[in-house]
Design an enzyme around this catalytic site. Structure first.
Site, PDB file in Angstrom:
ATOM      1  CE  LYS A 115      -4.506   0.731   0.196  1.00  0.00           C
ATOM      2  NZ  LYS A 115      -5.565  -0.181  -0.232  1.00  0.00           N
TER       3      LYS A 115
HETATM    4  P1  NAD Z   1     -12.932   7.256  -3.501  1.00  0.00           P
HETATM    5  O1  NAD Z   1     -11.899   8.303  -3.384  1.00  0.00           O
HETATM    6  O2  NAD Z   1     -13.428   6.867  -4.851  1.00  0.00           O
HETATM    7  O3  NAD Z   1     -14.220   7.658  -2.629  1.00  0.00           O
HETATM    8  C1  NAD Z   1     -14.150   7.991  -1.273  1.00  0.00           C
HETATM    9  C2  NAD Z   1     -15.523   8.491  -0.854  1.00  0.00           C
HETATM   10  O4  NAD Z   1     -15.530   8.719   0.557  1.00  0.00           O
HETATM   11  C3  NAD Z   1     -15.915   9.817  -1.497  1.00  0.00           C
HETATM   12  O5  NAD Z   1     -17.298   9.827  -1.769  1.00  0.00           O
HETATM   13  C4  NAD Z   1     -15.601  10.829  -0.404  1.00  0.00           C
HETATM   14  O6  NAD Z   1     -16.349  12.021  -0.524  1.00  0.00           O
HETATM   15  C5  NAD Z   1     -16.014  10.030   0.812  1.00  0.00           C
HETATM   16  N1  NAD Z   1     -15.431  10.487   2.070  1.00  0.00           N
HETATM   17  C6  NAD Z   1     -14.157  10.852   2.328  1.00  0.00           C
HETATM   18  N2  NAD Z   1     -14.041  11.234   3.610  1.00  0.00           N
HETATM   19  C7  NAD Z   1     -15.265  11.097   4.170  1.00  0.00           C
HETATM   20  C8  NAD Z   1     -15.798  11.338   5.457  1.00  0.00           C
HETATM   21  N3  NAD Z   1     -15.038  11.790   6.433  1.00  0.00           N
HETATM   22  N4  NAD Z   1     -17.117  11.092   5.661  1.00  0.00           N
HETATM   23  C9  NAD Z   1     -17.902  10.633   4.671  1.00  0.00           C
HETATM   24  N5  NAD Z   1     -17.460  10.380   3.426  1.00  0.00           N
HETATM   25  C10 NAD Z   1     -16.158  10.616   3.180  1.00  0.00           C
HETATM   26  O7  NAD Z   1     -12.351   5.977  -2.726  1.00  0.00           O
HETATM   27  P2  NAD Z   1     -12.786   4.456  -2.915  1.00  0.00           P
HETATM   28  O8  NAD Z   1     -11.894   3.850  -3.929  1.00  0.00           O
HETATM   29  O9  NAD Z   1     -14.251   4.389  -3.066  1.00  0.00           O
HETATM   30  O10 NAD Z   1     -12.344   3.832  -1.510  1.00  0.00           O
HETATM   31  C11 NAD Z   1     -13.183   3.897  -0.358  1.00  0.00           C
HETATM   32  C12 NAD Z   1     -12.694   2.882   0.670  1.00  0.00           C
HETATM   33  O11 NAD Z   1     -12.713   1.573   0.101  1.00  0.00           O
HETATM   34  C13 NAD Z   1     -11.273   3.081   1.172  1.00  0.00           C
HETATM   35  O12 NAD Z   1     -11.200   2.690   2.516  1.00  0.00           O
HETATM   36  C14 NAD Z   1     -10.460   2.130   0.311  1.00  0.00           C
HETATM   37  O13 NAD Z   1      -9.229   1.756   0.912  1.00  0.00           O
HETATM   38  C15 NAD Z   1     -11.417   0.972   0.226  1.00  0.00           C
HETATM   39  N6  NAD Z   1     -11.208   0.066  -0.915  1.00  0.00           N
HETATM   40  C16 NAD Z   1     -11.203   0.542  -2.196  1.00  0.00           C
HETATM   41  C17 NAD Z   1     -11.045  -0.361  -3.245  1.00  0.00           C
HETATM   42  C18 NAD Z   1     -11.116   0.078  -4.699  1.00  0.00           C
HETATM   43  O14 NAD Z   1     -11.132  -0.797  -5.576  1.00  0.00           O
HETATM   44  N7  NAD Z   1     -11.186   1.363  -4.995  1.00  0.00           N
HETATM   45  C19 NAD Z   1     -10.862  -1.719  -2.986  1.00  0.00           C
HETATM   46  C20 NAD Z   1     -10.887  -2.164  -1.668  1.00  0.00           C
HETATM   47  C21 NAD Z   1     -11.065  -1.255  -0.643  1.00  0.00           C
END
Ligand code: NAD
Length: 415
Positions: free
Chosen positions: A106
């Protein structure tokens, strides 16, 4: 009240408990805890307004006994070495639980991508690759999108890396389909949430159709999880993003298509039709059948765990429930579908993308979706069975299965 446990502290505690449950001595825990390699780079950027800003880039490579390092790049001001360490180890366990031939990694850049012009972001990403290219590669370490990064960022990394090593689509996953990305990758994490939640309900002889869901975070994972849950008949009681949330006026829930159209127009779910405003903290405490934290780590801590009214929590984000909160929820009988299972759809289709790139052969969407479902159902069944036979939580079961696989691979090679 002391500060809530950080993502790394929570993860370390889960790992330590798994090692104890498996009867491993302390040296195995130490071996699994400490990453193989940690890299930090300085990233100066000349902004278009003439100022110079120095960002920090990170990559933690946890262990590669099961295959090349694999994990996302997070572009967020909060990313640092400590958080990367916790998330990298989590990735090793997630890949082991899904039986994918990868280790965990990561990293990211401590920038706010929304405050940068597209050209500035591209320059920053290319500089990151210039400093990091010796440490990534199709058989070494394969980055993917995470919070604040996306397919466009992966394409810049692919291009910058390929300037040195020649055509190398397999150096990243989650890239655009046009440059070798897999069909179905963008929606895979959210779709995986739907599959795991459905398996959980089926295992309990129930159905999720007609049940209510609340989702925190409406980025890649949250928005696709919303689609997957609605496709399975769930009602969206409330949604949120970093700017705030929206609570459905009516019992039948929010109209997802209307919310998506509003989000495309405004960049937020705030003010979406058919609902009224709600704060993020309040949203987490709504009564609902399923709560899906899909934003950042530490959404549910000891401070609000006692007020959670959801019947089940599905960890779509990485580390949204801190270890102290996990204990409270366990005592209150609220099951938590753990992150290393619930959001593993993303890395699973990343694996399929990497395989397609190495084979130079692309699969149809139906093949990707069928294989994703099969992998997740197998992993979910193993976790649910083990939790039943060992009388432990779903997280403990998932951590034990993954930890055992990781330890076997590490010790097979000798230390
Ligand atoms: P992203 O950047 O696409 O979206 C993040 C979302 O969270 C946005 O809507 C943002 O506005 C919101 N956000 C941020 N801070 C916030 C807060 N304090 N309160 C409420 N909403 C908030 O990111 P993502 O890719 O959707 O990832 C989200 C989570 O999923 C992370 O923890 C990431 O590690 C995990 N994840 C992502 C993937 C992937 O394929 N993208 C895979 C596994 C896990």
């Amino acid at each position: 009240m002391p500060p809530p446990a950080s993502l790394k502290q929570s993860h370390d505690a889960y790992l330590e408990r798994a090692c104890q449950q498996l009867g491993y001595d302390g040296s195995i825990y130490e071996l699994l805890l400490v990453a193989s390699r940690e890299i930090a780079v300085e990233l100066p950027l000349h902004r278009q307004d003439g100022s110079l800003v120095v960002y920090r880039g990170y990559r933690v490579q946890h262990h590669n006994a099961r295959g090349p390092y694999k994990g996302g790049l997070r572009f967020h001001p909060s990313i640092d070495m400590e958080e990367s360490r916790g998330l990298a180890c989590l990735m090793s366990l997630k890949c082991a639980l899904l039986d994918l031939p990868f280790g965990g990694a990561k990293g990211g850049i401590d920038c706010d991508p929304t405050s940068l012009q597209e050209r500035e972001l591209e320059e920053l990403v290319r500089r990151f690759v210039q400093k990091m290219h010796r440490n990534i590669g199709p058989n070494l370490d394969i980055p993917a999108p995470d919070v604040g990064s996306d397919a466009r960022v992966m394409a810049w990394i692919q291009d910058e890396y390929s300037k040195v090593y020649g055509h190398s689509p397999a150096v990243v996953t989650g890239k655009p389909v046009a440059t070798g990305g897999s069909k179905g990758r963008e929606s895979a994490t959210g779709e995986g949430v739907g599959i795991v939640v459905e398996c959980w309900a089926r295992q309990r002889g129930a159905s999720i159709a007609g049940k209510s869901a609340v989702i925190q975070g409406f980025g890649n994972v949250g928005s696709h999880a919303a689609r997957a849950l609605v496709a399975r008949g769930m009602r969206l009681r409330a949604l949120s993003d970093v700017r705030g949330g929206v609570l459905a006026d009516e019992d039948e829930g929010l109209d997802l298509e209307a919310v998506l159209a509003h989000h495309r127009k405004t960049g937020s779910v705030v003010g979406a039709p058919g609902g009224r405003p709600i704060e993020n903290q309040e949203l987490l405490e709504l009564s609902c059948d399923l709560l899906v934290p899909a934003a950042l780590g530490g959404a549910i801590t000891e401070r609000n765990a006692g007020r959670i009214q959801a019947r089940t929590i599905a960890e779509a984000a990485n580390g949204p429930v801190s270890e102290d909160a996990d204990r409270v929820l366990c005592q209150r009988g609220i099951p938590v579908l753990p992150d290393i299972l619930t959001n593993a759809g993303g890395v699973t289709v990343s694996y399929f993308e990497w395989v397609q790139n190495l084979q130079q052969f692309s699969w149809e969407l139906a093949e990707v979706q069928g294989r994703l479902r099969a992998r997740l159902e197998t992993a979910a069944a193993a976790v649910f069975d083990s939790a039943g036979t060992e009388s432990c939580s779903l997280r403990e079961a998932a951590y034990c299965i993954a930890t055992r696989r990781l330890k076997e691979a590490l010790l097979s090679f000798g230390i």
